[in-house]
Design a protein around this motif. Sequence first.
Motif, PDB file in Angstrom:
ATOM      1  N   ARG A 124       0.814  -1.215   0.000  1.00  0.00           N
ATOM      2  CA  ARG A 124       0.000   0.000   0.000  1.00  0.00           C
ATOM      3  C   ARG A 124       0.851   1.269   0.000  1.00  0.00           C
ATOM      4  NH1 ARG A 124      -5.352  -0.639   3.799  1.00  0.00           N
ATOM      5  NH2 ARG A 124      -6.203  -2.484   2.764  1.00  0.00           N
ATOM      6  N   ASP A 125       2.114   1.130   0.396  1.00  0.00           N
ATOM      7  CA  ASP A 125       2.978   2.302   0.440  1.00  0.00           C
ATOM      8  C   ASP A 125       3.798   2.458  -0.833  1.00  0.00           C
ATOM      9  OD1 ASP A 125       4.458   0.030   0.807  1.00  0.00           O
ATOM     10  OD2 ASP A 125       5.768   0.875   2.369  1.00  0.00           O
ATOM     11  N   GLU A 126       3.475   1.711  -1.872  1.00  0.00           N
ATOM     12  CA  GLU A 126       4.216   1.787  -3.128  1.00  0.00           C
ATOM     13  C   GLU A 126       4.085   3.171  -3.742  1.00  0.00           C
ATOM     14  OE1 GLU A 126       3.787  -0.249  -7.505  1.00  0.00           O
ATOM     15  OE2 GLU A 126       3.467  -1.531  -5.741  1.00  0.00           O
ATOM     16  N   ALA A 127       5.191   3.780  -4.076  1.00  0.00           N
ATOM     17  CA  ALA A 127       5.182   5.148  -4.601  1.00  0.00           C
ATOM     18  C   ALA A 127       4.842   5.155  -6.089  1.00  0.00           C
ATOM     19  CB  ALA A 127       6.548   5.792  -4.379  1.00  0.00           C
ATOM     20  N   HIS A 128       4.202   6.222  -6.513  1.00  0.00           N
ATOM     21  CA  HIS A 128       3.915   6.468  -7.927  1.00  0.00           C
ATOM     22  C   HIS A 128       3.118   5.339  -8.563  1.00  0.00           C
ATOM     23  CE1 HIS A 128       6.779   9.680  -7.364  1.00  0.00           C
ATOM     24  NE2 HIS A 128       7.746   8.825  -7.104  1.00  0.00           N
ATOM     25  N   ARG A 129       2.173   4.774  -7.835  1.00  0.00           N
ATOM     26  CA  ARG A 129       1.339   3.703  -8.370  1.00  0.00           C
ATOM     27  C   ARG A 129       0.237   4.307  -9.237  1.00  0.00           C
ATOM     28  NH1 ARG A 129      -0.712  -1.436  -6.858  1.00  0.00           N
ATOM     29  NH2 ARG A 129      -1.522  -2.256  -8.841  1.00  0.00           N
ATOM     30  N   VAL A 130       0.203   3.931 -10.491  1.00  0.00           N
ATOM     31  CA  VAL A 130      -0.794   4.456 -11.426  1.00  0.00           C
ATOM     32  C   VAL A 130      -1.406   3.307 -12.206  1.00  0.00           C
ATOM     33  CG1 VAL A 130       0.329   6.703 -11.665  1.00  0.00           C
ATOM     34  CG2 VAL A 130       0.971   4.836 -13.202  1.00  0.00           C
ATOM     35  N   ALA A 131      -2.490   3.594 -12.891  1.00  0.00           N
ATOM     36  CA  ALA A 131      -3.149   2.587 -13.718  1.00  0.00           C
ATOM     37  C   ALA A 131      -2.246   2.181 -14.867  1.00  0.00           C
ATOM     38  CB  ALA A 131      -4.470   3.139 -14.253  1.00  0.00           C
ATOM     39  N   SER A 132      -2.259   0.896 -15.182  1.00  0.00           N
ATOM     40  CA  SER A 132      -1.420   0.366 -16.251  1.00  0.00           C
ATOM     41  C   SER A 132      -2.151   0.447 -17.588  1.00  0.00           C
ATOM     42  CB  SER A 132      -1.059  -1.090 -15.958  1.00  0.00           C
ATOM     43  OG  SER A 132      -2.210  -1.920 -16.064  1.00  0.00           O
ATOM     44  N   PRO A 133      -1.429   0.354 -18.721  1.00  0.00           N
ATOM     45  CA  PRO A 133      -2.098   0.319 -20.030  1.00  0.00           C
ATOM     46  C   PRO A 133      -3.086  -0.829 -20.155  1.00  0.00           C
ATOM     47  CG  PRO A 133       0.252   0.766 -20.301  1.00  0.00           C
ATOM     48  CD  PRO A 133       0.043   0.425 -18.852  1.00  0.00           C
ATOM     49  N   LEU A 134      -2.782  -1.976 -19.539  1.00  0.00           N
ATOM     50  CA  LEU A 134      -3.705  -3.102 -19.594  1.00  0.00           C
ATOM     51  C   LEU A 134      -5.009  -2.771 -18.872  1.00  0.00           C
ATOM     52  CD1 LEU A 134      -4.255  -6.030 -20.398  1.00  0.00           C
ATOM     53  CD2 LEU A 134      -3.150  -6.751 -18.260  1.00  0.00           C
ATOM     54  N   GLU A 135      -4.926  -2.081 -17.742  1.00  0.00           N
ATOM     55  CA  GLU A 135      -6.126  -1.692 -17.013  1.00  0.00           C
ATOM     56  C   GLU A 135      -6.970  -0.707 -17.823  1.00  0.00           C
ATOM     57  OE1 GLU A 135      -5.041  -1.991 -12.311  1.00  0.00           O
ATOM     58  OE2 GLU A 135      -4.015  -0.438 -13.460  1.00  0.00           O
ATOM     59  N   LEU A 136      -6.310   0.221 -18.514  1.00  0.00           N
ATOM     60  CA  LEU A 136      -7.041   1.172 -19.344  1.00  0.00           C
ATOM     61  C   LEU A 136      -7.736   0.455 -20.503  1.00  0.00           C
ATOM     62  CD1 LEU A 136      -4.441   4.085 -19.475  1.00  0.00           C
ATOM     63  CD2 LEU A 136      -6.436   3.870 -17.995  1.00  0.00           C
ATOM     64  N   PHE A 137      -7.056  -0.518 -21.102  1.00  0.00           N
ATOM     65  CA  PHE A 137      -7.651  -1.308 -22.171  1.00  0.00           C
ATOM     66  C   PHE A 137      -8.844  -2.112 -21.644  1.00  0.00           C
ATOM     67  CE2 PHE A 137      -7.219  -5.171 -25.078  1.00  0.00           C
ATOM     68  CZ  PHE A 137      -7.931  -4.569 -26.107  1.00  0.00           C
ATOM     69  N   PHE A 138      -8.690  -2.651 -20.455  1.00  0.00           N
ATOM     70  CA  PHE A 138      -9.760  -3.399 -19.799  1.00  0.00           C
ATOM     71  C   PHE A 138     -10.995  -2.521 -19.636  1.00  0.00           C
ATOM     72  CE2 PHE A 138     -11.892  -5.183 -16.066  1.00  0.00           C
ATOM     73  CZ  PHE A 138     -11.823  -6.550 -16.298  1.00  0.00           C
ATOM     74  N   ASP A 139     -10.806  -1.303 -19.139  1.00  0.00           N
ATOM     75  CA  ASP A 139     -11.931  -0.379 -18.947  1.00  0.00           C
ATOM     76  C   ASP A 139     -12.613  -0.059 -20.264  1.00  0.00           C
ATOM     77  OD1 ASP A 139     -11.124  -0.400 -16.355  1.00  0.00           O
ATOM     78  OD2 ASP A 139     -10.480   1.691 -16.280  1.00  0.00           O
ATOM     79  N   LEU A 140     -11.813   0.199 -21.284  1.00  0.00           N
ATOM     80  CA  LEU A 140     -12.369   0.590 -22.577  1.00  0.00           C
ATOM     81  C   LEU A 140     -13.257  -0.509 -23.149  1.00  0.00           C
ATOM     82  CD1 LEU A 140     -12.324   2.836 -24.706  1.00  0.00           C
ATOM     83  CD2 LEU A 140     -10.392   1.676 -25.777  1.00  0.00           C
ATOM     84  N   CYS A 141     -12.850  -1.762 -22.998  1.00  0.00           N
ATOM     85  CA  CYS A 141     -13.645  -2.875 -23.511  1.00  0.00           C
ATOM     86  C   CYS A 141     -14.932  -3.050 -22.700  1.00  0.00           C
ATOM     87  CB  CYS A 141     -12.820  -4.156 -23.500  1.00  0.00           C
ATOM     88  SG  CYS A 141     -11.444  -4.143 -24.683  1.00  0.00           S
ATOM     89  N   PHE A 142     -14.893  -2.739 -21.433  1.00  0.00           N
ATOM     90  CA  PHE A 142     -16.099  -2.851 -20.617  1.00  0.00           C
ATOM     91  C   PHE A 142     -17.160  -1.845 -21.045  1.00  0.00           C
ATOM     92  CE2 PHE A 142     -14.366  -5.981 -17.984  1.00  0.00           C
ATOM     93  CZ  PHE A 142     -15.305  -6.369 -17.039  1.00  0.00           C
ATOM     94  N   VAL A 143     -16.734  -0.722 -21.594  1.00  0.00           N
ATOM     95  CA  VAL A 143     -17.697   0.284 -22.022  1.00  0.00           C
ATOM     96  C   VAL A 143     -18.564  -0.241 -23.162  1.00  0.00           C
ATOM     97  CG1 VAL A 143     -17.907   2.581 -23.055  1.00  0.00           C
ATOM     98  CG2 VAL A 143     -16.337   2.214 -21.178  1.00  0.00           C
ATOM     99  N   VAL A 144     -18.058  -1.201 -23.931  1.00  0.00           N
ATOM    100  CA  VAL A 144     -18.878  -1.809 -24.987  1.00  0.00           C
ATOM    101  C   VAL A 144     -20.129  -2.438 -24.379  1.00  0.00           C
ATOM    102  CG1 VAL A 144     -18.937  -3.582 -26.783  1.00  0.00           C
ATOM    103  CG2 VAL A 144     -16.855  -2.226 -26.443  1.00  0.00           C
ATOM    104  N   ALA A 145     -19.946  -3.149 -23.278  1.00  0.00           N
ATOM    105  CA  ALA A 145     -21.093  -3.764 -22.604  1.00  0.00           C
ATOM    106  C   ALA A 145     -22.015  -2.705 -22.010  1.00  0.00           C
ATOM    107  CB  ALA A 145     -20.601  -4.713 -21.514  1.00  0.00           C
ATOM    108  N   ILE A 146     -21.442  -1.654 -21.445  1.00  0.00           N
ATOM    109  CA  ILE A 146     -22.265  -0.580 -20.885  1.00  0.00           C
ATOM    110  C   ILE A 146     -23.109   0.071 -21.973  1.00  0.00           C
ATOM    111  CG2 ILE A 146     -22.169   1.703 -19.808  1.00  0.00           C
ATOM    112  CD1 ILE A 146     -19.746   0.735 -18.243  1.00  0.00           C
ATOM    113  N   ALA A 147     -22.510   0.276 -23.153  1.00  0.00           N
ATOM    114  CA  ALA A 147     -23.252   0.868 -24.263  1.00  0.00           C
ATOM    115  C   ALA A 147     -24.428  -0.010 -24.674  1.00  0.00           C
ATOM    116  CB  ALA A 147     -22.317   1.093 -25.452  1.00  0.00           C
ATOM    117  N   GLN A 148     -24.202  -1.322 -24.704  1.00  0.00           N
ATOM    118  CA  GLN A 148     -25.285  -2.232 -25.066  1.00  0.00           C
ATOM    119  C   GLN A 148     -26.416  -2.195 -24.035  1.00  0.00           C
ATOM    120  OE1 GLN A 148     -25.758  -4.137 -27.894  1.00  0.00           O
ATOM    121  NE2 GLN A 148     -24.092  -2.821 -28.585  1.00  0.00           N
TER     122      GLN A 148
END
Length: 412
Positions: free
Chosen positions: A29-53
């Motif tokens: 939990r104390d890891e510095a500079h922890r940010v979302a990864s490109p894989l996580e962003l890709f994951f979110d983007l694909c989920f929006v397809v289901a939300i749109a449907q």
Amino acid sequence: MTSSSAPAPAPSGAPGPSGPLRRLTARGRDEAHRVASPLELFFDLCFVVAIAQAGVQLVHAVAAGHAGEGILDYAMAFFAIWWAWMNFSWFASAYDNDDALYRVVTLIQIAGVLVLAAGISRAAAHHDFLLVWLGYLIMRLAMAWQWLRAARSATDGERTAALRYAYGVLSCQVGWSGLVLLPEPARPWVFLVMAVAELCVPLYAEKAQETSWHPHHIAERYGLFTIIVLGETIAAATVAVKSGVDEHDALGELLPIAGGGLLIVFSAWWIYFVVPIHGHLRSSRRAFVWGYGHYLVFASTAAIGAGLEVAVEQAVGKAHISALSASAAVTLPTALYLLTVWALHSRHFKVGLAQQLVLPVTALLVICCTFLRAWAVLAAGLVSAAAVATGVALTAHRAARNREPGATASAG
């Protein structure tokens, strides 16, 4: 995600690129500079397809005058989407090692949500949940695999928690088969029971030991997903307005809806991101309420976009509902969004009664805008924008008052 016990010490650094396969161990939990990864962003983007449907089916149901049935189907589909996304996000916050196997299993989860998205329209139109169930099965089997892999590298309480997660996920998936096997009248009850069971899995699993999710990373993940859902809302509304203008030459009727919709979405973004929420997530109890509460944030955000589409269809004569019903399709999810964001975010940072009342009063005024019918969306947008301006003014006024004693003391 939900325990009063303290997490075990975990390595504070990010996983190093030591090879294609690495042990799936807890991150700190104390890891510095922890940010979302490109894989996580890709994951979110694909989920929006289901939300749109899900949003498209909600539009069709409300525009046809079947709002109750449409909202129920939307709530069921959105729960599957949100719960799979949330489980992945919290797991990734604690265990993401970004090796080849982790990436492959995550891509399998993405494939699952695309299968689920393909089945949403059939589930809404014919109450056939086979594809939805199959997509959810793919996602949940992949999630259970991730937990079993984490358990293999863990010991003591952490291993117990990981195994409880894996077995809980698999057990619930067996229960979800009732949506396919049981007769149609029983399916809403299957959904209710299994939704409660799913929500209880983290409560049970983390009694053994709390997972080491990262507060700043989790806050960023939720914020990014909120932005993506807001973007889907804008996209859906833009397409609806364009179609209305092209097919019906109704620019005059659609401009108030377009303008009001933009003000609502812009205000929704401002209100959500006005405070840095990661500082509030200091305990698992708070994180539990905050994380689960976002079902309403995400669902209402997507529903605003669906409501704007309904308002456009009603304005051009394509929807078989009244102007009052079309207005409510926008104002009610907007009010729900405002109240939920206030409960989860804003109230923890507001000082004084005036600041605390801004969003609840705004939600009430937005609901009252419903009765303006053709002008309801524009009025709701103006009210939302006024809430933002009021909040900024109150914050600036309080900051100025707090500076006055310091300035007086310095002059003295």
